[in-house]
Design an enzyme around this catalytic site. Structure first.
Site, PDB file in Angstrom:
ATOM      1  N   HIS A 141       5.450   3.693  -5.638  1.00  0.00           N
ATOM      2  CA  HIS A 141       4.012   3.988  -5.525  1.00  0.00           C
ATOM      3  C   HIS A 141       3.646   5.332  -6.164  1.00  0.00           C
ATOM      4  CE1 HIS A 141       2.650   0.838  -2.683  1.00  0.00           C
ATOM      5  NE2 HIS A 141       3.932   0.815  -2.356  1.00  0.00           N
ATOM      6  N   CYS A 195       4.501  -2.057  -6.984  1.00  0.00           N
ATOM      7  CA  CYS A 195       5.063  -2.676  -5.775  1.00  0.00           C
ATOM      8  C   CYS A 195       4.581  -4.123  -5.632  1.00  0.00           C
ATOM      9  CB  CYS A 195       4.748  -1.803  -4.568  1.00  0.00           C
ATOM     10  SG  CYS A 195       5.922  -2.058  -3.237  1.00  0.00           S
ATOM     11  N   GLU A 217       0.916   6.331  -7.136  1.00  0.00           N
ATOM     12  CA  GLU A 217      -0.438   6.746  -6.734  1.00  0.00           C
ATOM     13  C   GLU A 217      -0.427   7.578  -5.453  1.00  0.00           C
ATOM     14  OE1 GLU A 217       0.878   3.890  -6.283  1.00  0.00           O
ATOM     15  OE2 GLU A 217       0.177   2.992  -4.413  1.00  0.00           O
TER      16      GLU A 217
HETATM   17  N1  GLN Z   1       6.694  -5.921   0.639  1.00  0.00           N
HETATM   18  C1  GLN Z   1       5.464  -6.158  -0.043  1.00  0.00           C
HETATM   19  C2  GLN Z   1       5.475  -7.541  -0.697  1.00  0.00           C
HETATM   20  O1  GLN Z   1       6.446  -8.186  -0.716  1.00  0.00           O
HETATM   21  C3  GLN Z   1       5.187  -5.089  -1.089  1.00  0.00           C
HETATM   22  C4  GLN Z   1       5.067  -3.742  -0.429  1.00  0.00           C
HETATM   23  C5  GLN Z   1       4.217  -2.754  -1.167  1.00  0.00           C
HETATM   24  O2  GLN Z   1       3.399  -3.107  -2.030  1.00  0.00           O
HETATM   25  N2  GLN Z   1       4.344  -1.498  -0.789  1.00  0.00           N
HETATM   26  O3  GLN Z   1       4.480  -7.966  -1.192  1.00  0.00           O
END
Ligand code: GLN
Length: 201
Positions: A184, A87, A186
């Protein structure tokens, strides 16, 4: 390709622990018998076999990487070690997030941040992960959490799309020993992506 657990117990994997969901990655790696380390200082990269950059907030994490003098050392580490970004971590690995922010620019991917909308638009999806296996068999779907997730909107060079949503949008990509996932793993208890990352180490 996924390998048996017992090949992982000689590895030491760091998890960048400046911000975000690092503790959850450490739990998953420990389940697989891997030695782990929280990384906050450049010297802590020295004895690692690989690094995970967790989810969180990529702008904040990038600024902290600059403040902690970690951006260049992690970039160098990534030239010959495996790194996996989940992410926000995937955003940090990308070459371009279509806005000004510190990036590692290690992977030949570009990302669209918050591509599915705001926090309330977070969702779960069952992903076809057959491509993690070399035999071509269909496997049990991977239950993935997307939390203000990015989309990988282009792959170039040696990078390739690994997992896509049914509508074709790319949510996991790899580029040599570098791995990016929009979601995610994890948070699931399903260790298959962690095992896949360890196979790149
Ligand atoms: N929206 C976040 C970003 O742009 C990422 C979100 C996440 O890691 N769950 O950094």
């Amino acid at each position: 390709m996924l390998r048996p657990y017992n090949v992982f117990n000689h590895m030491k994997i760091g998890v960048l622990a400046l911000q975000g969901a690092f503790a959850e990655h450490i739990v998953m790696l420990s389940k697989l018998g891997v030695e782990t380390a929280e990384v906050r200082l450049p010297a802590q990269l020295d004895d690692l076999d690989g690094l995970i950059i967790p989810g969180g907030e990529s702008t904040t994490m990038g600024k902290l990487m600059v403040d902690f003098d970690l951006l260049e050392p992690i970039r160098e580490f990534g030239l010959n070690h495996a790194i996996w970004g989940t992410c926000a971590g995937a955003i940090l690995l990308s070459k371009d997030a279509h806005r000004e922010q510190p990036l590692l620019s290690l992977m030949n991917i570009t990302v669209q941040r918050n591509a599915f909308g705001r926090q309330k638009d977070s969702f779960e999806a069952a992903l076809d992960v057959s491509r993690l296996y070399q035999d071509g068999d269909t496997r049990e779907a991977f239950h993935a959490f997307f939390i203000r997730a990015p989309i990988i909107d282009s792959v170039s060079g040696n990078a390739k799309a690994l997992i896509s949503l049914p509508d074709g949008r790319i949510v996991a990509a790899e580029d040599g020993h570098l791995l990016a996932t929009s979601f995610h793993p994890e948070l699931t208890g399903d260790t298959r992506f962690h095992e896949y990352f360890l196979s790149l180490v």
